[in-house]
Structure formats: C-alpha cells, structure tokens
Design a protein around this motif. Structure first.
Motif, PDB file in Angstrom:
ATOM      1  N   THR A 183       0.810  -1.221   0.000  1.00 44.86           N
ATOM      2  CA  THR A 183       0.000   0.000   0.000  1.00 44.86           C
ATOM      3  C   THR A 183       0.844   1.272   0.000  1.00 44.86           C
ATOM      4  OG1 THR A 183      -0.136  -0.130   2.385  1.00 44.86           O
ATOM      5  CG2 THR A 183      -1.973  -1.061   1.150  1.00 44.86           C
ATOM      6  N   PHE A 184       2.154   1.135  -0.271  1.00 44.62           N
ATOM      7  CA  PHE A 184       3.002   2.335  -0.246  1.00 44.62           C
ATOM      8  C   PHE A 184       2.674   3.259  -1.418  1.00 44.62           C
ATOM      9  CE2 PHE A 184       6.710   4.789  -1.494  1.00 44.62           C
ATOM     10  CZ  PHE A 184       6.996   5.422  -0.297  1.00 44.62           C
ATOM     11  N   GLN A 191      -5.007  11.232   2.336  1.00 43.26           N
ATOM     12  CA  GLN A 191      -4.008  12.193   2.807  1.00 43.26           C
ATOM     13  C   GLN A 191      -4.553  12.931   4.014  1.00 43.26           C
ATOM     14  OE1 GLN A 191      -3.517  14.506  -0.850  1.00 43.26           O
ATOM     15  NE2 GLN A 191      -1.384  13.869  -0.868  1.00 43.26           N
ATOM     16  N   GLU A 259       9.026   8.065   1.419  1.00 43.91           N
ATOM     17  CA  GLU A 259       8.431   9.271   2.024  1.00 43.91           C
ATOM     18  C   GLU A 259       7.059   9.001   2.645  1.00 43.91           C
ATOM     19  OE1 GLU A 259       8.211  12.838  -0.591  1.00 43.91           O
ATOM     20  OE2 GLU A 259       6.199  13.094   0.255  1.00 43.91           O
ATOM     21  N   LEU A 260       6.899   9.485   3.873  1.00 38.68           N
ATOM     22  CA  LEU A 260       5.608   9.394   4.556  1.00 38.68           C
ATOM     23  C   LEU A 260       4.863  10.714   4.505  1.00 38.68           C
ATOM     24  CD1 LEU A 260       6.521   7.645   7.932  1.00 38.68           C
ATOM     25  CD2 LEU A 260       5.662   6.641   5.843  1.00 38.68           C
ATOM     26  N   GLU A 261       5.640  11.779   4.501  1.00 32.24           N
ATOM     27  CA  GLU A 261       5.039  13.097   4.682  1.00 32.24           C
ATOM     28  C   GLU A 261       5.993  14.136   4.146  1.00 32.24           C
ATOM     29  OE1 GLU A 261       4.046  13.815   8.783  1.00 32.24           O
ATOM     30  OE2 GLU A 261       3.980  15.991   8.546  1.00 32.24           O
ATOM     31  N   ALA A 302       0.623  14.406   4.838  1.00 29.86           N
ATOM     32  CA  ALA A 302       1.021  13.043   5.217  1.00 29.86           C
ATOM     33  C   ALA A 302       0.083  12.034   4.576  1.00 29.86           C
ATOM     34  CB  ALA A 302       0.978  12.891   6.735  1.00 29.86           C
ATOM     35  N   GLY A 303       0.614  10.904   4.170  1.00 34.87           N
ATOM     36  CA  GLY A 303      -0.206   9.836   3.592  1.00 34.87           C
ATOM     37  C   GLY A 303      -0.649   8.897   4.706  1.00 34.87           C
TER      38      GLY A 303
HETATM   39  P1  ATP Z   1       6.159  10.244  -4.141  1.00 36.04           P
HETATM   40  O1  ATP Z   1       7.425  11.001  -4.458  1.00 36.04           O
HETATM   41  O2  ATP Z   1       6.354   9.051  -3.252  1.00 36.04           O
HETATM   42  O3  ATP Z   1       5.338   9.932  -5.369  1.00 36.04           O
HETATM   43  P2  ATP Z   1       5.009  12.788  -3.607  1.00 36.04           P
HETATM   44  O4  ATP Z   1       6.233  13.575  -3.248  1.00 36.04           O
HETATM   45  O5  ATP Z   1       4.430  12.933  -4.964  1.00 36.04           O
HETATM   46  O6  ATP Z   1       5.249  11.231  -3.282  1.00 36.04           O
HETATM   47  P3  ATP Z   1       3.225  14.450  -2.149  1.00 36.04           P
HETATM   48  O7  ATP Z   1       2.627  15.038  -3.366  1.00 36.04           O
HETATM   49  O8  ATP Z   1       4.186  15.263  -1.346  1.00 36.04           O
HETATM   50  O9  ATP Z   1       3.887  13.045  -2.531  1.00 36.04           O
HETATM   51  O10 ATP Z   1       2.036  13.896  -1.250  1.00 36.04           O
HETATM   52  C1  ATP Z   1       2.064  13.933   0.159  1.00 36.04           C
HETATM   53  C2  ATP Z   1       1.942  12.556   0.753  1.00 36.04           C
HETATM   54  O11 ATP Z   1       0.851  11.838   0.172  1.00 36.04           O
HETATM   55  C3  ATP Z   1       3.145  11.670   0.515  1.00 36.04           C
HETATM   56  O12 ATP Z   1       4.163  11.939   1.457  1.00 36.04           O
HETATM   57  C4  ATP Z   1       2.561  10.296   0.705  1.00 36.04           C
HETATM   58  O13 ATP Z   1       2.508   9.936   2.080  1.00 36.04           O
HETATM   59  C5  ATP Z   1       1.157  10.451   0.178  1.00 36.04           C
HETATM   60  N1  ATP Z   1       1.103   9.909  -1.178  1.00 36.04           N
HETATM   61  C6  ATP Z   1       1.415  10.530  -2.330  1.00 36.04           C
HETATM   62  N2  ATP Z   1       1.277   9.712  -3.385  1.00 36.04           N
HETATM   63  C7  ATP Z   1       0.863   8.525  -2.883  1.00 36.04           C
HETATM   64  C8  ATP Z   1       0.520   7.260  -3.464  1.00 36.04           C
HETATM   65  N3  ATP Z   1       0.583   7.078  -4.779  1.00 36.04           N
HETATM   66  N4  ATP Z   1       0.161   6.265  -2.638  1.00 36.04           N
HETATM   67  C9  ATP Z   1       0.067   6.451  -1.304  1.00 36.04           C
HETATM   68  N5  ATP Z   1       0.359   7.607  -0.699  1.00 36.04           N
HETATM   69  C10 ATP Z   1       0.752   8.641  -1.471  1.00 36.04           C
END
Ligand code: ATP
Length: 436
Positions: A183-184, A191, A259-261, A302-303
């Motif tokens: 689920t990552f 969010q 990345e979590l947040e 944060a996700g």
């Molecule tokens: P990544 O680089 O991993 O694609 P991102 O930098 O695009 O993430 P953000 O746009 O900063 O992500 O979104 C904020 C948070 O939303 C992320 O830190 C993550 O926890 C969550 N998130 C983003 N995309 C996803 C995804 N496809 N699945 C699950 N959680 C997500």
C-alpha cells in the motif's frame, strides 16, 4: 515484506481490491482490523492537529472540484511523470526510477525501451451525460486545493486570523505509472493535510520549525522506531522555486527509505495562483491594521495509508520465546502496536470454553469494558488465543479462570513482556486506563 503481506491478509488487515476478479493494480481494501488501524492513525493525527489546538480548524471538501482548480494549481500542466515502455516485455517504468535507458531492467534486452513520454497523473472523469471536453473533471490528486479555494470562507466563518491552520483528511487519486510495494504507492489513497497560514511578519521560518518539531513528536509519541525514521531537509535545488524550506519525513521500509510526509514552507504561491485565475480576493483583511495581505503557507502533507503501513511494519516482530508450560523454545509473531493504534486493545477469554460460569463471567467483563477500550471476546485453546492476539497486536489479554469465580480477580497478560498480573475485576477500568 512477504510475511507482513501474508499476515495482513490472514488476519484481515489489508486485502487486494477486487481479488475475485484477479485484482486491480494500485487499489487495496482494508479488512476489519485494517479499517480500525487506519482509523486510529487518522484519529491520532486529527486529535493532535485539530482537537488539541485552538489555532487549527477542521474541514472536508469535495473530491471533484471545478477543473480550473487544477489549472491554477499547476496540475494540468505539470503533474506528470515520464513514462518508458519496454517493446519486448511490455513492462512499463517511471523514467526516473531506471538506472539507464539502455537496457530493460526486467527482461534485460538492450535498446527496447521507448523514449520517455509525459503522462499526467490526474484521474479523469466526466460530469453529466455527455463525455466531452466541456464535461471533463478530475478526481483530486491532493486534498490541499480544497482548503486554498475556501480560505476566505473558512477564516471568515470560523473567525480566525493568521497564524492559524486548516486541516483535512480525505481521499486522493493519482494514476501512478508503477504502483507497488503493497500500500506504499497506490492509485487511491488518503491524505492528511494541514495548511497553516502565517502573517508576513518575519516569523514564518520559525513557524515552519515549530511544525517540523510537532510532527517529529507525533511519530515519537506513537512509538515509531527513531532509528528507522528520518527528517530529510531538502536543499534549495530539491525544493520548488517558491518554497523557502522543505523536509521529507521518511521511513526505512524493507525496500529502502520512502516518504511518509512532506512539510514545506510554500510562500504565498497557492493563494496567489488561485487569485490570479479566479480573479477573486483571497487575501486576509486585518481589522486591527485595516490592511490586507496574502498569508504565507506552511504545509504538512502526510499519507495515511503509508503511515498505517509504517505502523504495521514497525510493529512487526518475530521472537523466539520459551514456552512456560513445556519449557522448550518456540517462536511467536507479535505486533508491538502503540495501545492507541492497536485495533484491539483488550482481549478477554475464559480459561475453558465448556464451563458456562467462566464463559458468562468473561463475556460480562468484556461487555462492561467496551465503553472504555476496544475489546474482543474470544475462546478456545489458551496458547492459540494468546498467539492470535499477539499477531494482531493486542496489548493486554484478560483471562477468567477458576480463581476468578472465587475471589473476583482475573489475570492480565502483557503482550510485550508476556508477564501476568492478578487484578481485581472491579478495578479493571482504572487499571486499563493507566496501561493503555
Ligand atoms: P512520491 O514522491 O512518493 O510519489 P510525492 O512527493 O508525490 O510522493 P506528495 O505530493 O508530497 O507526494 O504527497 C504527500 C503525501 O501523500 C506523501 O508523502 C505520501 O505519504 C502520500 N502519497 C502521495 N502519493 C501517494 C501514493 N501514490 N500512494 C500512497 N500515498 C501517497
């Protein structure tokens, strides 16, 4: 990771979506325990960010917004990943995840990868009966824009003045090219976003620091292993041009750091962009000074699926223990969830399922504790009962035995130490409040 995925399915935390039809890539369902786990993670966030503060208000915006929202935010023009296909094995990759474009990492063939093409990650739908460009809309790829476009509605109705924040938890959708790692990286996720608006009085970077510190404390309060968590400060070239600072919160997953947040100082970029396209005023009018200004934004995004997955992975442990009765070594799987995150907090069992007095007493105790903790009644072989509760991370288990019928005490077993306390059943409420 395979063991955790198997446990998640066996115990009802997480299932692949639409499994009976072969599944659908990038979508998952939360089973009975997973639904509570994710709810607990969201509640822990909401409690800390909204309820325990007087400078943040809650909010809940629609998933589908006016398409211009995504023009102003830059998502229509820029929210794209570069995508590469292998002409031989037909596998698809994100160009920035490949070490080189020479060779396919899956089938190993040279010169079979296509040139990188831009692929917009927003999911499209259409509104009304006609499917044409006029009816095109998007499922939001982040929740934050709902907050920005409502900034004025919210500060006026809630009578808030900067520094203050608006928080929202909700679903977001991204057509990820390569969903994976359970689920990552998924295509539908939740969010939790905080948009904190501060005046341009020179304290903006200090507010940014305050939020980084608050978020560090949150992860630590809920027991995430500090050795597997890092707060990576983005360099100037890594952050967007309008951002004065940024930090990625990352966890060391079995496949590496993820990345979590993200916590960011976003300047006035978002409000400015919406004011420009909509022609509407989203500045703050300060009654005291009779002047208006555009507040600076500090964002924490944060996700919740990634955080719930982190809690699950971080809690997972396989231990070798000495069986108290048999005296020999055996192994157990245990989830060391924080008591506030654990889906079940207290298991209650009778020592024997065929003794009505024990069963009745155990059921009575479990019913009486429901209002105070997340409880679960179960019965069967004692060793298996403990094993099952260890595997779902239940911090405390209450056993009703023959002595309970004589003196009204029960045993309470601690998940982590496996030590047992004898507690007066009448005192259980206080005892549990303290322990949980
Ligand atoms: P990544 O680089 O991993 O694609 P991102 O930098 O695009 O993430 P953000 O746009 O900063 O992500 O979104 C904020 C948070 O939303 C992320 O830190 C993550 O926890 C969550 N998130 C983003 N995309 C996803 C995804 N496809 N699945 C699950 N959680 C997500």
């Amino acid at each position: 990771m395979d063991e955790i995925v198997a446990l998640a399915k066996r115990r009802g935390f997480i299932f692949q979506s639409s499994e009976i039809y072969g599944g659908i890539g990038g979508f998952f369902d939360y089973g009975p325990l997973g639904a509570i786990l994710k709810r607990n993670v969201k509640d822990a966030w909401w409690r800390e960010i909204v309820e325990l503060r007087d400078d943040v208000v809650g909010f809940d915006s629609s998933i589908i917004m006016h398409p211009n929202t995504w023009v102003a935010s830059g998502h229509v023009a820029n929210f794209a990943d570069k995508l590469v296909d292998c002409r031989n094995c037909k596998h698809r990759f994100r160009a920035d995840h490949l070490p080189s474009l020479e060779k396919c990492p899956d089938c190993g063939m040279s010169h079979t990868l296509t040139e990188p093409r831009s692929f917009n990650l927003m999911m499209q739908t259409s509104i009304g009966p006609m499917e044409d460009s006029a009816s095109r809309a998007y499922l939001r790829p982040e929740t934050a824009q709902g907050i920005f476009v409502n900034f004025k509605n919210i500060y006026q109705s809630a009578r808030k003045r900067p520094p203050f924040g608006i928080a929202q938890i909700g679903k977001s959708f991204r057509n990820e090219i390569t969903p994976g790692n359970f689920t990552f990286r998924v295509r539908e996720f939740e969010q939790a976003e905080l948009e904190f608006f501060v005046p341009d009085d020179g304290n903006d970077l200090s507010w940014y620091d305050t939020w980084v510190t608050a978020r560090k404390k949150w992860y630590s309060d809920y027991g995430v292993n500090p050795d597997r968590l890092r707060f990576y400060e983005l360099t100037e070239t890594e952050r967007p041009h309008y951002a004065r600072a940024g930090t990625d919160v990352e966890y060391l997953f079995p496949w590496g750091w993820g990345e979590l947040e993200s916590i960011a100082h976003r300047g006035t970029y978002d409000l400015d962009a919406h004011m420009k396209l909509s022609g509407k005023d989203l500045t703050y009018f300060d009654e005291a000074t009779k002047s208006k200004y555009t507040p600076i934004l500090i964002e924490s995004s944060a996700g919740m699926d990634r955080t719930a997955l982190t809690m699950l992975i971080d809690a997972y442990d396989q231990q070798t223990i000495v069986d108290a009765d048999a005296g020999k070594e055996t192994s157990r799987v245990v989830l060391h969830f924080h008591p506030k995150i654990a889906p079940v907090q207290v298991g209650v069992f009778p020592l024997a399922r065929n003794k009505p007095e024990l069963v009745e007493r155990a059921r009575h105790i479990e019913r009486g504790l429901r209002a105070h903790a997340r409880t679960s009644y179960d019965e069967g072989n004692v060793g298996q009962l403990y094993r099952r509760q260890d595997e779902i991370g239940t911090p405390l288990c209450i056993m009703v035995d023959y002595q309970s019928l004589e003196d009204g005490t029960v045993t309470v077993r601690d998940r982590d130490s496996m030590l047992q306390d004898r507690v007066d059943a009448a005192q259980l409420r206080n005892y549990l409040t303290e322990r949980l």
